[in-house]
Structure formats: structure tokens, C-alpha cells
Motif scaffolding. Sequence first.
Motif, PDB file in Angstrom:
ATOM      1  N   ALA A 395      -1.641  -4.733   9.887  1.00 24.52           N
ATOM      2  CA  ALA A 395      -0.778  -3.573   9.652  1.00 24.52           C
ATOM      3  C   ALA A 395       0.594  -3.789  10.296  1.00 24.52           C
ATOM      4  O   ALA A 395       1.620  -3.405   9.737  1.00 24.52           O
ATOM      5  N   GLY A 396       0.609  -4.426  11.461  1.00 22.16           N
ATOM      6  CA  GLY A 396       1.879  -4.656  12.165  1.00 22.16           C
ATOM      7  C   GLY A 396       2.790  -5.614  11.419  1.00 22.16           C
ATOM      8  O   GLY A 396       3.999  -5.399  11.334  1.00 22.16           O
ATOM      9  N   VAL A 397       2.209  -6.680  10.862  1.00 19.39           N
ATOM     10  CA  VAL A 397       3.010  -7.643  10.087  1.00 19.39           C
ATOM     11  C   VAL A 397       3.596  -6.944   8.860  1.00 19.39           C
ATOM     12  O   VAL A 397       4.795  -7.025   8.570  1.00 19.39           O
ATOM     13  N   GLY A 398       2.733  -6.205   8.135  1.00 18.34           N
ATOM     14  CA  GLY A 398       3.181  -5.547   6.906  1.00 18.34           C
ATOM     15  C   GLY A 398       4.238  -4.501   7.196  1.00 18.34           C
ATOM     16  O   GLY A 398       5.259  -4.422   6.515  1.00 18.34           O
ATOM     17  N   ASP A 399       4.003  -3.717   8.223  1.00 15.24           N
ATOM     18  CA  ASP A 399       4.934  -2.645   8.550  1.00 15.24           C
ATOM     19  C   ASP A 399       6.336  -3.196   8.777  1.00 15.24           C
ATOM     20  O   ASP A 399       7.320  -2.647   8.292  1.00 15.24           O
ATOM     21  N   TYR A 400       6.413  -4.297   9.509  1.00 14.56           N
ATOM     22  CA  TYR A 400       7.740  -4.813   9.842  1.00 14.56           C
ATOM     23  C   TYR A 400       8.411  -5.476   8.648  1.00 14.56           C
ATOM     24  O   TYR A 400       9.519  -5.139   8.264  1.00 14.56           O
ATOM     25  N   GLY A 401       7.688  -6.436   8.039  1.00 18.87           N
ATOM     26  CA  GLY A 401       8.284  -7.180   6.924  1.00 18.87           C
ATOM     27  C   GLY A 401       8.647  -6.268   5.771  1.00 18.87           C
ATOM     28  O   GLY A 401       9.740  -6.361   5.199  1.00 18.87           O
ATOM     29  N   ASN A 402       7.736  -5.362   5.427  1.00 21.85           N
ATOM     30  CA  ASN A 402       7.989  -4.465   4.298  1.00 21.85           C
ATOM     31  C   ASN A 402       9.202  -3.593   4.574  1.00 21.85           C
ATOM     32  O   ASN A 402      10.011  -3.341   3.686  1.00 21.85           O
ATOM     33  N   LYS A 403       9.311  -3.115   5.801  1.00 26.35           N
ATOM     34  CA  LYS A 403      10.385  -2.168   6.088  1.00 26.35           C
ATOM     35  C   LYS A 403      11.755  -2.823   6.248  1.00 26.35           C
ATOM     36  O   LYS A 403      12.764  -2.206   5.941  1.00 26.35           O
ATOM     37  N   ILE A 404      11.792  -4.062   6.732  1.00 30.50           N
ATOM     38  CA  ILE A 404      13.116  -4.689   6.827  1.00 30.50           C
ATOM     39  C   ILE A 404      13.527  -5.289   5.487  1.00 30.50           C
ATOM     40  O   ILE A 404      14.644  -5.766   5.336  1.00 30.50           O
ATOM     41  N   GLY A 405      12.605  -5.284   4.521  1.00 31.83           N
ATOM     42  CA  GLY A 405      12.986  -5.753   3.189  1.00 31.83           C
ATOM     43  C   GLY A 405      13.084  -7.259   3.076  1.00 31.83           C
ATOM     44  O   GLY A 405      13.958  -7.784   2.401  1.00 31.83           O
TER      45      GLY A 405
END
Lengths: 978, 274
Positions: A395-405
Motif C-alpha cells: 500500500a505504501g509503494v502504491g500510495d506514493y507512486g500513484n500520487k506523485i504521478g
Amino acid sequence: MTVAEKSDFLWKVLCPGAGWLLRAHAGRVTTQQVEQDIGILVGPGQTQADALKRAHRFALPVTQIEAYRIVHLRGTLGVQEIETLAETLLVDPIGQWWRVCRGNTRDPVQEPELESGRIVIETGLRPGVTDREGVEFVRASRQMGLKVEFATVATRWQIQGDLTEDQVHELANRVLHNEVVERWATGALAPAFADQAARPEPTLVLDIGGLDPDGLSELNQARRLGLDAAELVVIRDHFKGLGRNPTDAELETLAQTWSEHCAHKTFGAHITVQSKEGEEIGAVDSMMGTFLRAATDTVAAPWVQSAFVDNAGILSFEDGWEVAIKAETHNHPSALEPFGGSNTGVGGVVRDILGVSAKPIAITDILCFGDENLSPHELPPGVLNPSRVREGVIAGVGDYGNKIGVPTIAGAVLHDPSYTTTPLVFAGCLGLLPSGSNPTKAQPGDSIVVFGGAVGRDGVGGATFSSQTMGAETAEVAGSSVQIGDPIVEKGLIDVMVAAREAKLYTAVTDCGAGGLSSAVGEMAEELGAEVELGLVPRKYPGLAPWEVWLSEAQERMVVAAPDPEPLLALAQRWGVGAAVIGTFTGNGRLVVRDGEDVVIDLDCRFLHDGRPQRQMMAIAPDTSRPERSPLREDWTEVLLRLLAHPSIRSNEDIVRTFDHEILGGTLVRPYGGPKGQGAADGTVIVPPGTSGTRGVAIGIGVNCVLGRYNPNAMAWSVVDEAVRNVVIAGADPAELSLLDNFSWGDPTDQQTLGGLVEAVRGCHDAAVAFGAPFVSGKDSLYNVFVHPDGSPDPVAPTLVITAMGIVKNLGVVPLTGVVEPGNDVWLIGPLVGSLGGSHLDAVLGRDYGGQVPGVDPDTVRRHHQVAQAIATGLIRSAHDLSEGGLAVAAAEWALAGDLGLALEVPGSAEVLFGEGPGRYLLEVVPEDSLKLQALIPEAQNLGVVHGDPLVALGDLVVELGEIDHAWRGHHQAGGKA
Amino acid sequence: MKPRVLIPLALGTNRDADLGTAFELAGADPILVPLSELRAGKTRMNDFEILAIPGGFSYGDALGAGRLFGLDLMGWFGDQLHEAVAAGKPIIGICNGFQALVRAGLLPGPGHRAVLGSNRSSRFECRWVTLEPGSGPPKDQVPGRCLWTESLRGPLRCPVAHGEGRFVSDDLDALVQTGQIALRYVRVGTSTGGIIEEIPPGPDSYPHNPNGSVGNVAGVCDSTGQVLGLMPHPENHVFARQDPQRGRSSGGSCLPLFEAGVVAVGGKARMKIM
């Protein structure tokens, strides 16, 4: 019960502490506006299946868990305004309701009255931990003209089950919250706002002049400095020479700058290597210099623009463009707070890319998890449940990568029992920059400008913390080293940094990572010297000690040197990012940090950066002899299905699909492809947005956690080879590759552990030279050891990750993922027989049956070039490499990816079916092209054909595609057919 | 002159560049402007022919995806938005932009209530989907045809990448009646040689309908036919090489969707490069 009745019921059960407000809300009383702390509860509760599953693992008698959101706020608000806030900011117009559930906290908060079997637990972030929701709630309410001072979001868990008090505590601690970043209470949790984190501390002068080595060692432990005995003596004597004692800030700055994390002192150490009989057999003066840099110097690749010296490696890509690449580890934080650990791991490596003036365009992640089937009570104290680590990290990897685009395009997941106590997280980032556009020369007189978030007590001491072993109490003593990222701030940073680079507004740049300003400003000032005024550093709240401001690893910050800071400040404002000028680069070679009138730090930069004595270490060379292997007879079909279901082999599609791999529109080969999108690709390719669009960057990952126990040197070769195979299949030119190394190892002061590391690094050198592929950057993470309460160490499996990056010069010939067309020929490149020592076959059979591990095979270099040539000529429809589980697993995966069958004629021996080894490929070629392939690769062996029936046949071993699919999705149970 | 497309940026918007690329290919002139600058009045929405609200995680999805972006749009620019609609300007919101337009009340429009809730899988998901343009309103109801989708021939293919995209409405039938269901998820049949099929209800609807939207709704239009919102990302399938099937199949480019918006304001779609 109707919905209305249910709401009413909840209202009564959950909110008895807010009687006056409830009455007010019901309209019987009109209150005036008063300053108050209130809580607003949003329903209905969401069923928490994952939490329930975890609770059951702990054998807790729970039948249902529901989560409600609560917003705690402080403000001067009337009833009507509270209603407006709730309706506008908290609930959906369909299917949601809200209630005020908490009165003024100055009144005693009552425990909710519970119906039998109904338990309420509330969890919320600790003050000072990143709380984007709270920040946005305040911003939005002010935008609406309402006076909210603070807001923070909490969760109310409503639990059905018959639990004892101890079990409630266990549920809260093991399942519902993480004490590192959260608080909890049964019933109502009193809100805590960020301003309550204040706790002022002045600068201390530490009297070390009179300390003997024992006294120094005590100080070292008390402050968790992580310094060696020799280093402590050098520091003491340095200050003795100055005739004074160091301040806490100076000592912490030295500890951070000299930490393993920042100074890589094991990789730079002088190591004496002994045989296991105690005979000196060699010495290595710096593994970094002797092996890694030496390999890069020997290859002398013209495409390398920067290797090792900057935050990331920089390579030529095409006319006018360069790419930057870097991979990092974030192991220690991920063990304590999986979401925050992996989250900030991604954030950190993205800033490394910004730190060479590149725009981040892709993310990679390699995740290593422990045994999820372990009974919770077998977990040592202080260790999080592996399933919780897994969920949190992903969840932490996805949250960051997805949100910074930035698309997450490549990775791997590994499982090993040792990862239970020491899970590993590797995160990498690829960036793009115009050729020659990374300035690296700050000038005397340049301003020091820091961009990004404000500083808090979160993340103090991360660099030193991650340079030490962990134990049961680590969470308690090092909890503040761990943080949660704020990707929205990082997204703004990316925009600002790219715009600043385009406008040529800075002369040098670096990221603010481990060690905070101490590391960032310290490094930039290495040759010039600098003066910093801590009062100018933006803070989240008052009360921080000066050294905490200086060393805080508050995330999402970058530091630049700027001749004129004004345009930078304007840019930051445009993109909504914080920015402050905090000092100047002086040119006098001193690092001076003031806090108002007080001089907190006054250090000679030469001592800070060059004063550390070289570490002297001893290593014992590993014993690589192996017992003979005795032949095995098993039901190979069953073995194949178990291999496919092995957690290091099975499909990770469910993970990968939670990561955005499409954003920026440049992804050419996705991590999962084929007609149904269910086949794992070997390497992935991205066409950097904004470039000519005719070339791509291929990324391949090689990783192994088994071979290092038997033969670390051979492991290195295997891992480099795997990374290279993956980029070759993705269409890269093997004559123009670059590599990253990431080691996660145990305690290097253990001589055998170090001996293995030396051999692995030596193996990396040899493979890099043989492949003509230079290392351009790397990162080692050591001390990945969990120390049990009885003192016994539990080291991580030696784990080496190699990232290969290559250039795809013709996008049109890149092979497809999965077999393409019935009737096509299948060719094997490389030997039919593989090695079984350290194989995944042994892993699923549950023991080491002996035998040689895959060895060093210089002939693989030629094979990679041959396969690349066949691809470049357009002969290859699809390809797959032979990797974990050998030929049988490769064939099954390849067929499943293409949703077609394979008929291959091969002998039914274990060495053929499941043997592993470097430099082996399966290629699909249309029949008319097979002669051309043979002409190119005379040793190629025709194994059979692709066919339309959903069956994979390898000689007598025949499996249906449906069974493969079932097993590969991890559903196959040992012993039973799917 | 090329039509100018305003792409407003909130903190956390991140598919703005992709959207700009798509409009540029479609023959328009995209201009990216942070909300703060719009708010300062340096630029006004009326200076543009098309408004395109991009995807991303505005404000980190705090308090629900699109909520605060929607609040910004209505709180600061409500008048300008209504003016733009009254002036017949095309407006498109993609993913987070769709969520913002729904929160702002522009979609499905007055008289309707709709929510984009958490995906049925309760996870963020990134995968390719196939979209069928809706049949539009009844023939006699000329105004209200969706200007973005009415000219589309055949299905579109593009990725979704969201965690909160499950379209829920308490008056779906009314939206169907008025032809406001502009795009629906469909599936490519395996047995019938790649023919587009309706998605059967029940567990088989996943992953073709990736989020569990009622009626397989992927995109809705307002009653004027000018404002389109959709969860999938057509801006990520405007080059042939973006098709993950590469050599296996082709088609389903989403460029015509953007071209339709450009043509609607009198612009010329660029030469097809697909």
C-alpha cells in the motif's frame, strides 16, 4: 432494524459523551459559538475483511470489524456551521450519514456504553505525524470561511466478539494500529493536535574530553550514535585539540555523516580476509574502489556521464537527452512501519533523481516478505506479522507512486523465512534530463534554499538508526525515526525542481534524505563551507531542539545553491510548495550553524568529511564446497504446480495492478502483458515522454536470496545475468547496458557475513567486466539483523538486487509477452540441463539436496548478444528467460501469458525440467524464420511448437493451462491437485 | 487559430501533461494553469474554448477523491463554469476531474444524485478496459447529444487507474432515458473472435467493469451534451505504441474523443497519425 433506527442506535451507543451537542444538533437547543473540541463521526461503518482475517490469525474471537471515520477538530463553530462542514467535507450525498460524537475535551470524556459483545476502539495519528487529511480539512474549512484551528482524522473500530481485556489490547496492538505512528484507546480517544507535540530542549555541550573508551561507548549507546570505537576516539581527540567539547548538534552531525548509511564505511573499509582455518589469504582495500568503481573504470563506457559521485547515475540516452537511475533500500523503517517505510522509501529515491536535476519517469520496487503462515505466537516480540508487513509495504509503494504521478513499471517479490524479522524494501527510480543539464558547482556567496515541507520531530536519527541492528525494543527507542510520506508535497517538488532546472536557477542541488539538512547542506558545503541560521528553517511546531531541526528527516525536501533565490521563491509559490533561504555557502571551509545568537555547530568541513579513520575489518572467506546430489524421483507434475505457487514465483498481478504503470503515457512493455494481461513480462520498457519517441529504456531486475548462503560469488554472476536477460528480452542492446547494485546483508562485523559480502561484491565486479556493463550507482544496507530477546542474532538472507538498464533502439521489434501464434517454433538458447543446488525445486521440496549451484559461465555473454541480434533482426515473436524453477516453470508461464499451449520434446529429468542457470532463453519464431535463427545461433535447440490447445507438454509432463493458472495465482496446496 | 484548452491544476493533479499531449495531438493548444493563478484572476476560464479537468490525486484525495477540487471549482469559479456551459463550451473531466465535476454538481447535473464510490475491490486498480459509446438520447431529442462521444465509431480502449470509480446513482434509469450514459464498460468476447459483448452481471463482470459501477457506466454527460466525465484515461491511448497488445491487435484509439471536442469549437483535427 431500519437504517434510521440503526443510526439512532449507533448515535446512542457510540456518542454518549456529547449529550449537549447532540441535543443542539437535534435542534432543541441553540448554542452560541464557543471554542471547542469536537468529533464528527461518519457512517455507515465499512466492513474490514482484512483486519478480521488478521484478527483470526491471532485466534481472537472476533466476528465482525467495522471502521468509521472520525474527524476531531478544534474551532469556534456553531451548530449550523458544524452541519455545513460535515455535509460539505465529510459525507457523500448517497448512503452516508454523520453525527457529532464528542464534546469539549475539557469535560471528562465518557467511555461509550457498550452493548454486550460490542467493543469500540479508536485509533489516530500521533501528533506531528504527516496528516494530509487534517491539513486539508483545515484549509478547506477556512476556504469556506469557518474558523477551524486544528483537525485530525481518526478511526473508530466497532468490533463484535467476546474478548477479554488482554485480547482487546492484542487486537489493538497487533491488528488495528501501529504504535510507531498511531495512538489508541478503548472507547473515545482524546484528540491530540500537532501543537501538543511541543517539548523545548536547549543545545547541550557534551563533556567527552575526559571519557575513556568505555565512557565513549556508553555515550555512543545512550545516544544511538552508531559510531565505531576508533571513530569515537578520533572525535574526542579532535575536540581536545580545539580545547573544547562538542555540542550535541556537532556530535549528531558527525554520527550522521560517518554513519554506515551515509559514509558506506564497510564498503570503504580495509578488510583482511582469512580462510576458515585462520590463515590470511588476502586483503581488500575498499570494496567500493577495488570492485565496483574498478569495474566501471575498466569498462570505461562512453555512455556513462556520471557514476557513483552524484545522487544517481547519469547515462546518455539519445541526442539531447540523458537518463538518471538509482535504487535505494528502506529496510529498517519498513520493518517498524511498513506503510510509512516503503512510502518514504519511494519518496527518497525519487528525490535522488531530482537531486541530479532529472525528472522522475519510472519507479521500480523489489519487496521481500517473510512467512505468512507462521502462527502469530511464533513471532518474536517487536516483530510485525508478515501479512501486515506485506499489506502495508504494498500500500505504501502504491500510495506514493500513484500520487506523485510516476509509473511503477518493474519489480519483484521474494519470500524467505529470514524476511519475517527483517523484511526488505528496495525502491528505484528512473529520470530524464536534457544532456549536460545537472549543475554541480555551488559558488561562494550562493544562497542555501530549502524547498518542501516543514520540520518536525518525526524522522530524527534515521541515518544512524538504519545503520544498526534491530531488536524487540527498536520500535520504542527508534520510533521517531520512522515517518509517513506526503506524496502531494513531493509532486509539487517535482514540478518546482524541473521548472528551476529549466530556468537554470541553481548551481547545485541535492535531496534532503537521511540526516536531513545536516547531510544535504553538509555534503554541498564539503569544499566551500556554509553558514546556516536554524531560525529560518520552517517548522511544523515550536519546541524543537536545534539539533533536531538540523537533523530532522522531515520528508519531501530539496536543497539548492542559488546565486539569486528570488525567482526560486516565486516558482515555489506558483506550485504551492514551501521554500526558505536558510543560509549561504561561504568559501571558508567551515560548517557554521546558528540558532539565533547561539553557535550550535562550528566544524571544519575537512574533519567532517575526511576525518573519519578507515575502518579495519576481518572477514572469513565462505566455504563454497557442496555435498554431492543424489537423484530424486517425484511426481513432476505436482512439483511443477507447487513451484508455480511458490511465493517467489507465483503471479504478482494482484499487487502490480494496485500500482499505476500507465501514467505519463510512455510505458511500452508493461509488467503484465499478453492477450489477457495476466502474463509477467521479463523486462519492461518506457519511452521517455518528451523525447523523440523512437527509443525506449528497458529495465530488468535480477535478485536472489538463496544462492548467497552457498556461494555468494556465483550468486552475483547469476543475479547480474538475470537482470541482463530481462533487458535483452525487452529489446535492449547488451553492448550498452548499465547496472545498479543493491546489497542487503547482515552484520558486517560478523566475519563470516563479511566474507560472503566480499565474495558477492567481487562477483559483481567480475560479471560487470565480463558483460561490459558498468555499475553507475548503488546502495548497501547492512545490519539487517534482528536480535532476539535472548541475544541470538537472526540475520537476513544475503540478498543482492541488480537493476540493469539498457537502450531499446528499435521499438518495433520488441518481443511480445507470452507466446503469440500456434504453429510457431520454440527454440532454447543455452544448455538444456541446469543446476539443482540452491534451486527453487529444493525450496518447494523443503530441503537442500546438495549439488552445485549455478556457476560462473562466461559463455552467457555471447548468448545474450546472439539473442539480442535475433531480436534486432525482427525474428523473435516472443521470448521468456529460464529463471526460478527452470525450463518447466518458464514454459508454463510463457504459455499462460500467451493463453496458448506448448508441445516441447524434452527428457523428463529434474535437471532438465527444473535446473537453473544463467544465460538461458526460450524464443518463439515463425517457422519460415527458423533457418535464419539457426544461422544466427547455431547452438539453438528446437524444442517443439506453440499450439492452440490449452495444454503445456514437456515430454511426459502434461499440465492444463487452467491448472497452471490456478497454481500460479498461488492457490495450489501442496499434496493436492488444483 | 487552434482552440485553446484550459487544464487547471490543483495540488496533487498529475495527469495534466498526458491530457495536454492528447489535446495537442487532436489539434488544440493546451494551457496548464495552477488554480491559484486562475484564482488571482490572471487568467479567466472565458479566455478558453475548452475546459479539461485532469486526473490525479488533488489534495491527496483527502476527505474523498475530488471533493476538495470540486469545492474549489464551485467556490471560486462557480460563475465562470456556469457561464462556460451557457456559452456552449465543451468541458471534460477525466478520473479525478470526473470526481471533481460530480462533487461540484455539474455531473450528471441538476436533478440527479450520483457518487463515485470506492471500487468494489476496495483497491486502486490499473488495467486496460474497453468502452462502448452510449447510444445517446432518443432521436427526436437533438440537444443533449454528447458532443464528445456522438461521433465515435466503435469501441475505445484505454487504461483505468483509480480506487474510487464505482458510479452509483439513485436514478440510473432516468440517465439512460435521457441518453446521458456516454460510455459504458464492455468486454471483448473470447469465443466469438474479438466481438464486443455486453458484460454479464455477477462476478464475471470483473475485471471488464473494473470498479463495479452500476449499469457498467464508465462516463456520463450532462443534459446539455457538453460536459463529459469519465473514469478511464483516454489520454493514455492516443499513440499506437501505447496499446499494450502491440503486435496482437490494434484499434480503439481514443484520439477521436479529443478531436470531437476540438471540432465542436470549430477547430481542425490534426492529420491522423495512428
